[in-house]
Design a protein around this motif. Structure first.
Motif, PDB file in Angstrom:
ATOM      1  N   ASP A  46     103.134  10.775  13.132  1.00 36.21           N
ATOM      2  CA  ASP A  46     102.233  11.061  14.666  1.00 36.21           C
ATOM      3  C   ASP A  46     102.207  12.496  14.956  1.00 36.21           C
ATOM      4  OD1 ASP A  46     101.674   8.155  15.306  1.00 36.21           O
ATOM      5  OD2 ASP A  46     103.999   8.150  15.463  1.00 36.21           O
ATOM      6  N   VAL A  47     100.865  12.953  15.543  1.00 34.61           N
ATOM      7  CA  VAL A  47     100.621  14.239  15.751  1.00 34.61           C
ATOM      8  C   VAL A  47     100.526  14.290  17.288  1.00 34.61           C
ATOM      9  CG1 VAL A  47      99.296  16.263  15.291  1.00 34.61           C
ATOM     10  CG2 VAL A  47      99.659  14.889  13.364  1.00 34.61           C
ATOM     11  N   PHE A  48     101.110  15.262  18.003  1.00 31.42           N
ATOM     12  CA  PHE A  48     100.979  15.766  19.414  1.00 31.42           C
ATOM     13  C   PHE A  48     100.488  17.031  19.611  1.00 31.42           C
ATOM     14  CE2 PHE A  48     103.651  12.284  18.889  1.00 31.42           C
ATOM     15  CZ  PHE A  48     103.205  10.995  19.839  1.00 31.42           C
ATOM     16  N   VAL A  49      99.905  17.405  20.462  1.00 32.44           N
ATOM     17  CA  VAL A  49      99.663  18.933  20.974  1.00 32.44           C
ATOM     18  C   VAL A  49     100.464  19.078  22.333  1.00 32.44           C
ATOM     19  CG1 VAL A  49      98.096  20.626  21.575  1.00 32.44           C
ATOM     20  CG2 VAL A  49      97.598  18.997  19.510  1.00 32.44           C
ATOM     21  N   LEU A  50     101.292  20.002  22.521  1.00 34.29           N
ATOM     22  CA  LEU A  50     101.817  20.341  23.496  1.00 34.29           C
ATOM     23  C   LEU A  50     101.524  21.900  24.081  1.00 34.29           C
ATOM     24  CD1 LEU A  50     104.086  19.903  25.842  1.00 34.29           C
ATOM     25  CD2 LEU A  50     105.705  21.247  24.268  1.00 34.29           C
TER      26      LEU A  50
END
Length: 147
Positions: free
Chosen positions: A65-69
């Motif tokens: 899973d890829v998230f952007v912070l």
């Protein structure tokens, strides 16, 4: 998947979290994490989708899973991550394989290998961990052995 951003966000991190391939490796629990760098920490943030009701598609077996912070200040060199879950849902046990934090401005990534269960009834019974980068992580020898 974008995470909540701070006011005047200017520094972007891409976070890739890989769940193990073992049977029942995925989790139904709510997951949160914190990133520690040489110049500060991100603070605790929840890992979820922007769309309500679709969180159950996160952290499934053999999936990344890829998230952007987005943060207002850079964290510097990333030294450790803290990750855990709230033990909720009908199948909260989770086998966390690894976390990769990519600093888009510096074009640099850090890999944090867990290869452990976050589960009350497995291994050491912990559902939260601080994972530090391995001493040889990022070296030529380590990168060669990963391939």
């Amino acid at each position: 998947m974008h995470l909540p951003s701070t006011a005047s966000s200017s520094h972007k991190y891409q976070i890739t979290i890989t769940t193990g391939v073992w049977r029942n490796s995925g989790t139904t629990a709510k997951v949160a994490m914190e990133i520690y760098g040489t110049d500060g920490s991100s603070g605790i943030f929840q890992l979820h989708l922007d769309e309500p009701g679709v969180d159950n598609f996160l952290f499934t077996r053999a999936n990344s899973d890829v998230f952007v912070l987005n943060l207002s200040q850079p964290l510097g060199a990333i030294q450790a991550v803290r990750i855990g879950h709230d033990n909720s849902g009908e199948s909260p046990s989770w086998f966390l394989e690894e976390i990769v934090v990519f600093d888009e401005q510096m074009n640099k990534s850090w890999t944090f290998t867990s290869s452990q269960w976050l589960a009350l009834e497995r291994d050491d019974g912990r559902i939260e961990r601080v994972i530090e980068q391995a001493p040889n992580e990022g070296t030529f020898r380590h990168e060669l052995l990963k391939r």
